[in-house]
Design an enzyme around this catalytic site. Structure first.
Site, mmCIF file in Angstrom:
data_model
loop_
_atom_site.group_PDB
_atom_site.id
_atom_site.type_symbol
_atom_site.label_atom_id
_atom_site.label_comp_id
_atom_site.label_asym_id
_atom_site.label_seq_id
_atom_site.Cartn_x
_atom_site.Cartn_y
_atom_site.Cartn_z
ATOM 1 N N THR A 1 4.181 -3.609 -0.882
ATOM 2 C CA THR A 1 4.608 -4.315 -2.088
ATOM 3 C C THR A 1 3.682 -4.075 -3.260
ATOM 4 O O THR A 1 3.984 -4.499 -4.379
ATOM 5 C CB THR A 1 4.691 -5.830 -1.829
ATOM 6 O OG1 THR A 1 3.397 -6.301 -1.432
ATOM 7 C CG2 THR A 1 5.702 -6.146 -0.741
ATOM 8 N N HIS B 1 19.324 -7.377 -6.857
ATOM 9 C CA HIS B 1 19.854 -8.646 -7.374
ATOM 10 C C HIS B 1 18.696 -9.455 -7.943
ATOM 11 O O HIS B 1 17.613 -9.501 -7.367
ATOM 12 C CB HIS B 1 20.552 -9.459 -6.277
ATOM 13 C CG HIS B 1 21.675 -8.719 -5.622
ATOM 14 N ND1 HIS B 1 22.926 -8.624 -6.174
ATOM 15 C CD2 HIS B 1 21.720 -8.026 -4.465
ATOM 16 C CE1 HIS B 1 23.704 -7.906 -5.377
ATOM 17 N NE2 HIS B 1 22.992 -7.525 -4.336
ATOM 18 N N ALA C 1 3.182 1.515 11.104
ATOM 19 C CA ALA C 1 4.529 1.168 11.540
ATOM 20 C C ALA C 1 4.836 -0.290 11.223
ATOM 21 O O ALA C 1 3.997 -1.176 11.421
ATOM 22 C CB ALA C 1 4.674 1.416 13.038
ATOM 23 N N ARG D 1 -8.469 1.004 6.631
ATOM 24 C CA ARG D 1 -9.483 2.029 6.919
ATOM 25 C C ARG D 1 -9.427 3.129 5.878
ATOM 26 O O ARG D 1 -8.356 3.452 5.376
ATOM 27 C CB ARG D 1 -9.253 2.636 8.315
ATOM 28 C CG ARG D 1 -10.479 3.343 8.868
ATOM 29 C CD ARG D 1 -10.208 3.877 10.254
ATOM 30 N NE ARG D 1 -9.865 5.289 10.219
ATOM 31 C CZ ARG D 1 -9.302 5.950 11.227
ATOM 32 N NH1 ARG D 1 -8.976 5.322 12.330
ATOM 33 N NH2 ARG D 1 -9.042 7.236 11.133
#
Length: 227
Positions: free
Chosen positions: A157, A109, A152, A175
């Site tokens: 992005t 959207h 995790a 790292r």
């Protein structure tokens, strides 16, 4: 896979792919959903779902554009993971995707027009031998370089280079990996298929160790809240 799983996969799962290499292995096939066209996978794809943890591979058509998902060889996709393409998602060989990950090449959207996707889509490239940790999210337009690990719960992005560990929201490199050391990839598991089959059989026997015919009959005719 046992006989029932093999029948279900051959009848309902495999035909949903545009192309699929040999050696697919599926657990809990009724909890696998494959929607749309343009979905391909190489050899030894492992799709592991479980009750309440659906695995979904889906593409979406917008006008003349149809999303594509291209999965390489020896890829592991764990329970609860959703991979949804409006344009194109490419997943390199030997990649491991842990449980409850979300990979989508679209926001679906627009920021101001909530009724349309508009230009909020860009392809995703995940390199070979990548490892996505539990509940990692990979957003539109991202490239993840080969061998890299995403921690995790991370939200990716922006591009992540090869041979590193990235974590956080948004994910950042924390790292660098030692490229002088050899990476042992998932594909090495399939060099001895007899041993792999025995190991998987032992694992399934362990996971199903409490299952009995009597217990199955009870769950059908007099189910409890834990069934």
């Amino acid at each position: 896979m046992d006989g029932w799983n093999r029948f279900y996969v051959n009848r309902f799962i495999a035909p949903a792919f545009d192309s699929l290499g040999p050696g697919i292995d599926v657990s809990s096939p009724k909890n696998i959903e494959i929607w749309g066209g343009g979905i391909t996978a190489g050899s030894h794809l492992h799709l592991h779902a479980s009750r309440g943890s659906l695995v979904r591979l889906a593409t979406w058509r917008t006008g003349e554009r149809e999303g594509r998902i291209d999965i390489g060889d020896c890829v592991l996709i764990s329970p609860g993971t959703h991979i949804v393409a409006s344009e194109e998602i490419v997943i390199g060989s030997d990649t491991m995707i842990a449980s409850n990950c979300y990979i989508s090449d679209s926001d679906w959207h627009d920021t101001y027009d909530r009724t349309a996707e508009l230009d909020k889509h860009r392809p995703i490239r995940i390199g070979e031998n990548v490892w996505l940790g539990v509940r990692a999210i990979v957003g539109k337009g991202v490239t993840i370089g080969e061998n890299s690990i995403i921690g995790a719960g991370s939200v990716v992005t922006r591009d992540i280079p090869a041979n590193c560990i990235a974590a956080g929201n948004p994910a950042r490199v924390v790292r660098e990996l030692d490229t002088t050391r050899e990476f042992k990839r998932r594909s090495t598991l399939f060099r001895n298929p007899e041993k792999l089959e025995q190991d998987m059989d032992n694992l399934m026997r362990y996971l199903l160790r409490e299952n009995t015919t009597l217990g199955w009959l009870r769950s059908v005719f007099s189910p409890s809240g834990t069934d």
